[in-house]
Scaffold this active site. Structure first.
Site, PDB file in Angstrom:
ATOM      1  N   SER A  19     -51.508  77.615  97.398  1.00 17.05           N
ATOM      2  CA  SER A  19     -52.731  77.960  96.670  1.00 17.05           C
ATOM      3  C   SER A  19     -53.593  78.783  97.613  1.00 17.05           C
ATOM      4  CB  SER A  19     -53.499  76.691  96.277  1.00 17.05           C
ATOM      5  OG  SER A  19     -52.719  75.786  95.540  1.00 17.05           O
ATOM      6  N   GLU A  20     -53.183  80.018  97.824  1.00 17.76           N
ATOM      7  CA  GLU A  20     -53.908  80.826  98.809  1.00 17.76           C
ATOM      8  C   GLU A  20     -55.372  81.024  98.450  1.00 17.76           C
ATOM      9  OE1 GLU A  20     -50.781  81.372  98.059  1.00 17.76           O
ATOM     10  OE2 GLU A  20     -49.746  81.503  99.974  1.00 17.76           O
ATOM     11  N   HIS A  66     -42.608  90.853 102.729  1.00 16.98           N
ATOM     12  CA  HIS A  66     -42.863  89.906 103.825  1.00 16.98           C
ATOM     13  C   HIS A  66     -42.945  90.608 105.174  1.00 16.98           C
ATOM     14  CE1 HIS A  66     -41.866  86.732 100.956  1.00 16.98           C
ATOM     15  NE2 HIS A  66     -42.121  85.818 101.858  1.00 16.98           N
TER      16      HIS A  66
HETATM   17  C1  LIG Z   1     -47.978  83.493  97.560  1.00  9.73           C
HETATM   18  C2  LIG Z   1     -46.981  82.928  98.493  1.00  9.73           C
HETATM   19  N1  LIG Z   1     -47.353  81.927  99.302  1.00  9.73           N
HETATM   20  C3  LIG Z   1     -46.492  81.396 100.185  1.00  9.73           C
HETATM   21  C4  LIG Z   1     -45.213  81.855 100.261  1.00  9.73           C
HETATM   22  C5  LIG Z   1     -44.253  81.300 101.301  1.00  9.73           C
HETATM   23  N2  LIG Z   1     -43.254  80.475 100.677  1.00  9.73           N
HETATM   24  C6  LIG Z   1     -42.052  80.962 100.378  1.00  9.73           C
HETATM   25  S1  LIG Z   1     -41.094  79.840  99.622  1.00  9.73           S
HETATM   26  C7  LIG Z   1     -42.320  78.680  99.668  1.00  9.73           C
HETATM   27  C8  LIG Z   1     -42.081  77.335  99.098  1.00  9.73           C
HETATM   28  C9  LIG Z   1     -41.873  77.419  97.641  1.00  9.73           C
HETATM   29  O1  LIG Z   1     -41.666  76.163  97.128  1.00  9.73           O
HETATM   30  P1  LIG Z   1     -41.087  75.949  95.684  1.00  9.73           P
HETATM   31  O2  LIG Z   1     -41.891  76.698  94.696  1.00  9.73           O
HETATM   32  O3  LIG Z   1     -40.957  74.488  95.477  1.00  9.73           O
HETATM   33  O4  LIG Z   1     -39.652  76.640  95.695  1.00  9.73           O
HETATM   34  P2  LIG Z   1     -38.370  76.267  96.546  1.00  9.73           P
HETATM   35  O5  LIG Z   1     -38.438  77.096  97.794  1.00  9.73           O
HETATM   36  O6  LIG Z   1     -38.381  74.812  96.802  1.00  9.73           O
HETATM   37  O7  LIG Z   1     -37.236  76.699  95.701  1.00  9.73           O
HETATM   38  C10 LIG Z   1     -43.442  79.185 100.282  1.00  9.73           C
HETATM   39  C11 LIG Z   1     -44.663  78.425 100.534  1.00  9.73           C
HETATM   40  C12 LIG Z   1     -44.851  82.908  99.398  1.00  9.73           C
HETATM   41  N3  LIG Z   1     -43.640  83.449  99.431  1.00  9.73           N
HETATM   42  N4  LIG Z   1     -45.751  83.412  98.530  1.00  9.73           N
END
Ligand SMILES: Cc1ncc(C[n+]2csc(CCOP(=O)(O)OP(=O)(O)O)c2C)c(N)n1
Ligand SMILES: Cc1ncc(C[n+]2csc(CCOP(=O)(O)OP(=O)(O)O)c2C)c(N)n1
Ligand SMILES: [Mg+2]
Ligand SMILES: [Mg+2]
Lengths: 326, 340, 326, 340
Positions: free
Chosen positions: A59-60, A129
């Site tokens: 939640s940026e 990224h």
């Molecule tokens: C806006 C944003 N915030 C943070 C990230 C970094 N990030 C990449 S994957 C991830 C976790 C995502 O969790 P989830 O939605 O449960 O998916 P999963 O990786 O478990 O499949 C984060 C925080 C991102 N890519 N985009």
């Protein structure tokens, strides 16, 4: 004196400030228990506890908004945005909230916070990224923008940022996390708005930031030994405040200006500085000021493509040599 | 000021009490009169920028503000005159700001949409929808971290419940158990579009509460007593570690969205129906029910009118914003220097 | 030929394209039934019906995201972001999604859409509703960025934007909505990436955009009559693609360059163009290129303050006159 | 391929049928083997960038993909190999992309996090959390507008439910009644943080459904049959004008979040418990229950292994990405020119 990695310097910098001031708190995604995805905050949770080092949801907007609300009312938050590209999902705080509140309220509202973020290319993470977003921040009135290139600067500039009464965007370069450098013992506090001349030279001034600093230095070395061109290399370090005097002073001596920028070509910090120099030091210039930048392109993922996209020593040397007619 | 004996039952049921009721009345009236005046001044071309009035919504602002303690914090939107006045910011300061005078709350730098008076706990009026919900979380986090007992109260409209920041803030407040109270003023419209046209549920805030593990609270925003009671409960929860609340107040704005809006999109009769439930009308009747004399009420009326008149005169007499402050207070050093 | 307001030109421009192509659809907040907060879309709902002209919730990310998904799969959406400042709440689409999808997918993904938005100052709306955000967009590789200054250009450039296969940010200036101008009958389609010389001159080149165009013209008039300085005034019109040739050509004739920018000082389009000129036309310049901009400040709300903040004819004339030594 | 007679009851209850079951099995296996291979290649330093594997989550990808029709659209995250392969994109194309070879799906320009094959209906893999939910709405809007019958299916993780774009997309999809299916793969973690630490409700998607007027649907994501049936229902709803669905699938990733993550944050025994419920193990047992012979299954195993082996060899032999494409396809004209 100790040899420290840029990554560990982040940890030490945050620690130094959290030890000094109870009002410094730290929040971000996966930063606490897990120590951050770049391992640049390992140990802080154990050291400062769950009230001061906090994991957040993805939640940026909440992260930056909460940092702002806390800053307005008495804390000095450090907020992590994992990759600087994600500033786009919380850009309202960067562009419209942090930097405007003091002005709009005629000085009533303060906003002393730091947003730390992993910036820059080189990790083969692809277009979403890997960006260098310093210009996204530099163009907004009311922000300060800092980007260290060495472990020592990480600590000193981070301390200065945390102690600064204005919102500071602190851009850590992802590809520098593993580099090492000498760092003095004890407290380190630097000054925002001071560029550093890392190598003196009489023939041309090269400005660089973050990961481009080592490349600029290597280029200067090569230009000196192979082409007899002596370049002064300046690490800009802080885009806002900008140390225009050091830059103008150098150009007054060398009469030539080159910028080495990782950001894509249009409207980068180099454009701003070139414009300042062209306006204020026009008659100092013996030839066109030249920006060496990443092309105006998104960044590719493959290692070969990514390497080919960014300014590298060969490209820098070649461009400067040709421009200088050597 | 009580002029007539109330019945035994009245007295027993009266958890609010006369002093607070008169405060609730006066607060609503100050908002009503000051905003009417803002509108008049706009028609006289003395208010230049945009403005968003809360005429008809005074019950919400008064109910929440009168339940606050000194030190509690308000976070408002561009429709923030009401909440700013309700915290005791002088009418002169507000009108001065709208008129771009040097006596304005921010000396003309912020304008109608950004009223702020930290001295009074008014921590800003935010003009980008949703932005202040996370910010209010942050202020509440500070209170929690420092062991301070103030509550952060965040006001916003029905339309705001559909923007991402709403969702992030609500989840964040709940997981950190923050002393923050989210107040949705459901006035049935975003700018010109009925909220029901663009919202998947009937109660834009109330029906979202369960998504954050919160109870659904939907109240009559035009009855300041109802609002006041609900506010007290939410503040108590917040102060005692019970975490955040989300309260939807049903209300209606009598004027258009902003000064430029004649509000033609309203179905016929809607405004008239809501005017029957004008919070000030309701509250005058309430005061009478509780035996407060017509004289006491009209004394307040006169007092408020005088305050607004005097404020208006002061503003008219005040010099315009000084150009000296054009570039001050961009940075904390007082200036706007970004370079040496 | 008809006299049309800039506001009505928006309506005519959208109409022209929606009539031409069933795939053109339009969405935004309060744009349909109510005709938009600037009344720049009045009548479209009645003309094209509820399936093609759609009101949305206050969900800028959903608006731009939906526009992108539709564009990728066969529609040509026009999305309205009411005030350009709100681009900050949906900046991920502007910075990371629209402009990168084609590159990342090696050309598979298309994104033919237009984001129309009310840009700029002059309406006493204060710091969060008055910004000029052209540089927020110009700096992002993969976008096109257009800002018309006249009713005729509104129609022609809007048509070009809708027909363009790339994502275009179309910046309408709020303070120009009520200006009027002559507009030819029939279909109007302009070309992106073409600047327009609005007034020829031999002594200096003035570049301007949007609301600064009439001010630049008035300044040129004054400089000519009162100071004998003949300025060539160029309406840049399109920041990406940028008509560098017209600009360089003009500087080659006048040997002096001034930009008149509404955006705050740092990293504006002027910095980019000055840097291009300093690099590529260094020896054409007879003196320092000068940017005349809004200071690096948030915008104030009061009319007096706002007027004092923006470049105006007096400031432009004064700065050019002094720089030219007249 | 059926080798053994099933009981009468089996046949009656078998709404899925053998052909589809074998497809479901094979799809899961292709993902499993291709991703294992990607991991091996990473250990050999032949995969350079990051990658996010779906090992353990194959049931979700297979169930949803096998229920799709040609023309249906998938929108994935950075954890998108599974959904991409499930739509029939050749293993070679995927591994080639991960290895930065010229035979890669995007010839190395996008990398692991951005797999896209519009030809197969894979409309992109999005690496900024939440961004693709609104984008999927847009694709569904196009289908609705043009009277086309395809469904847009949008996959995302539990952590994604806490970002603003999730909220905006869900509300938007419902009010426009769009043919879009939102699939939340709840694997209990965001990157390294348990989702329950940062979420106000127990089911990050399921418990949010009512905020959009949708029913709560939470299913076992490790049973491809369960997933397949739920997918069919949701697609039917979407195609017949019944609007969007939000489906939470409970599952677990066997490996770390990304290649850099040893996943030390997991409580002891958690991985082992979930491995008992490995979707491939479950599905092999299912096939056996329905009388499909061990031989038929091992034929598939061998076939898939061969496919992955051959793909690997082709990729190893393929030239690296050509530098010629460094700056192509920024703009629709094929280049990156932003000026004349
Ligand atoms: C806006 C944003 N915030 C943070 C990230 C970094 N990030 C990449 S994957 C991830 C976790 C995502 O969790 P989830 O939605 O449960 O998916 P999963 O990786 O478990 O499949 C984060 C925080 C991102 N890519 N985009
Ligand atoms: C992010 C953003 N989008 C759009 C707007 C324009 N806008 C200003 S007020 C408003 C309507 C808000 O409706 P609601 O939340 O119900 O509050 P109300 O005005 O009814 O008090 C809109 C769309 C804005 N200020 N910020
Ligand atoms: Mg409303
Ligand atoms: Mg997850």
């Amino acid at each position: 004196m100790a040899e420290l990695s840029y990554r560990d310097a982040v940890i030490r910098g945050i620690s130094q400030e959290m030890e000094r001031d109870q009002d410094v708190v730290f929040l971000g995604e996966d930063v606490a228990k897990a120590g951050g995805v770049f391992k640049a905050t390992v140990g802080l949770y154990d050291k400062f506890g769950p009230l001061r080092v906090r994991d957040t949801p993805i939640s940026e907007q909440a992260i930056l908004g909460a940092a702002m609300g806390a800053a307005m009312t008495g804390l000095k938050p450090i907020a992590e945005i994992m990759f600087s590209d994600f500033i786009a999902v919380c850009f309202d705080y960067i562009a419209n909230e942090f930097p405007k509140s003091r002005y709009m309220t005629n000085g009533q509202t303060k906003c002393p916070l730091v947003v730390r973020t992993g910036n820059g290319a080189g990790s083969r993470f692809g277009a979403q990224h890997s960006q260098s977003v310093e210009n996204w921040c530099m163009m907004i009135p009311g922000l300060k923008v800092v980007a260290p290139s060495s472990p020592r600067d990480v600590i000193g500039l981070l301390a200065a940022s945390v102690r600064d009464p204005d919102p500071v965007i602190f851009l850590e370069h992802k590809s520098l996390y593993s580099i090492k450098g000498e760092v003095p013992d004890g407290e380190i506090v630097d000054t925002l708005g001071t560029a550093k001349i890392l190598r003196p030279g009489k023939d041309a001034t090269i400005l660089a930031l973050a990961m481009m600093v080592p490349r600029a230095l290597a280029s200067a070395e090569k230009l000196a030994t192979e082409h007899g061109i002596e370049c002064e290399v300046i690490d800009v370090r802080s885009l806002v405040p900008l140390d225009t005097q050091t830059i103008l002073g150098s150009v007054a001596r060398t009469n030539r200006l080159f910028t080495v920028e990782e950001n894509p070509r249009l409207c980068g910090w180099g454009a701003e500085i070139v414009s300042i120099v062209a306006d204020e030091a026009f008659y100092d210039l013996d030839g066109p000021p030249v920006r060496i930048t990443t092309p105006h392109c998104p960044l590719p993922a493959s290692d070969l493509l990514e390497d080919a996209m960014l300014p590298n020593v060969d490209r820098i040397v070649d461009r400067i040599r040709r421009t200088m007619g050597a | 000021m009580r002029m007539q004996a109330r019945t035994e039952t009245d007295l027993i049921n009266d958890d609010i009490g006369e002093t607070k009721r008169l405060e609730l009345y006066k607060t609503q009236l100050v908002i009503r009169d000051a905003e009417q005046r803002a509108h008049d001044l706009f028609l006289q071309n003395l208010v230049k920028g945009t403005s968003h009035l809360s005429l008809g919504q005074e019950g919400v602002a008064a109910g929440f503000a009168c339940a606050m303690k000194h030190g509690d914090l308000s976070f408002c939107t561009y429709r923030g005159h009401a909440h700013t006045l309700a915290r005791g910011v002088p009418v002169e300061k507000v009108l001065g700001e709208l008129m771009g005078r040097d006596n304005g709350l921010m000396r003309g730098k912020g304008g109608s949409m950004h009223l702020t008076s930290e001295l009074h706990g008014v921590m800003g009026s935010y003009a980008i929808i949703g932005a202040h919900l996370p910010i209010a979380c942050g202020a509440a986090w500070r209170a929690q971290y420092k062991g301070q007992k103030d509550v952060s109260v965040c006001f916003f409209g029905d339309g705001t419940t559909n923007i991402g920041a709403f969702h992030e803030a609500l989840n964040f407040a709940v997981i950190w158990n923050l002393p923050v109270v989210f107040v949705c003023e459901n006035n049935l419209y975003m700018e010109y579009t009925p909220i029901s046209d663009v919202t998947a549920v009937q109660n834009p805030a109330g029906d979202r509460a369960s998504a954050y593990g919160l109870p659904k609270i939907v109240i009559d925003g035009n009855d300041a007593d109802v609002v006041y009671r609900e506010a007290l409960k939410a503040y108590d929860r917040a102060r005692s570690g019970g975490g955040p609340s989300l309260i939807e107040c049903l209300t209606y704005r009598h004027s258009g969205h902003s000064r430029a809006d004649p509000a033609k999109y309203r179905p016929e009769g809607e405004l008239e129906r809501w005017k029957q439930r004008d919070p000030i009308k309701i509250y005058r009747e309430r005061l009478a029910q509780f035996g407060i004399s017509e004289k006491a009420i009209s004394d307040i009326d006169a007092h408020v009118k005088r305050e607004v008149d005097e404020a208006t005169e002061k503003c008219k007499a005040a010099p315009p914003t000084s150009l000296d402050i054009l570039t001050t207070d961009v940075y904390a050093d007082g200036g706007y220097a970004w370079r040496n």
